[in-house]
Motif scaffolding. Sequence first.
Motif: not given
Length: 308
Positions: A17, A24, A245, A248
């Motif tokens: 990530s 996000g 999302s 991020l």
Amino acid sequence: MALPDPLPAPESAPAASINRPLYGIAARLFSAIFLTAMFACVKLASARGVHVLESVFYRQLMGVLLMVPVALAGPGLAALKTQRPWTHASRMVVGMVAMTLNFLSFALLPIAEATAIGFMVPVVATLLSIFLLRESVGVHRWGAIAIGLTGVLVVIQPGDGHIPPTGALVAMCGVAMTAWVSILIRKLGATESPVTTMFWFSVSSMVPLGIAMLFVGQAHDAQTWGIIALMGLFGAAAQLGITWSLRLAPVSVVLPMDYSSLIWAALIGWLIWQNWPVPATWIGAPLIIGSGLYIAWRENRLARLRKG
């Protein structure tokens, strides 16, 4: 609100990530909007005679078309191999029942009320984890469960006729099945990546849904096909937003954005059906949301303590 494909537990977020929390949050907000729009299309399609299993079939078909390029762009098709086909099969069966019930609840209930009841998924998942995973739940999370259930009773208002009893029952059954799916995904997450889990769910579900379409599939007018197409596109966009999302930002950062769905549901319900949520919905929904957020925070905190 129940997601198209419930997510793994917070500690199973991808290791690769990227830490861009604002991006996000934005991706998660857009996914909430698209998810609400998808359920609005389900409700519109149902009013035009589309069987709920048809809606589920076309939603999953779009998922299949989405997952192949996602897999090719990410880990590759080789990463989709699995040593747990029977666990994926059970996840598919439970997931299909959950999705069908969730779609049906939006056809039967006002969209804002169906959305608010759907927020009970993390609360019920915590309750199920006690019996299915033998997890220990302390007084804090028991209190959150009680508050969430109180919020549902406030939203439903049993006996006043605002919400059809059948619709409320279908919605709560959908919540319970979706929570069960989240438990199965948590088990699969020990060995399988989220992409692998979503891929096999989408592909394997086409078998029973294809058989069901032999009995419920029907021709529609151009406008209805347009609504069905939008439903699939919105669902695919929501799934992409949810996936990105989590790449991020951590789950604990983006998860609260899911609750913005109630705002979008209220606006869409007012614009399309001239149906604004009653005051009880605005009172009960914060109780449900607060209990879900507290459980998420508590589980994240306990997971960090376990890791030392």
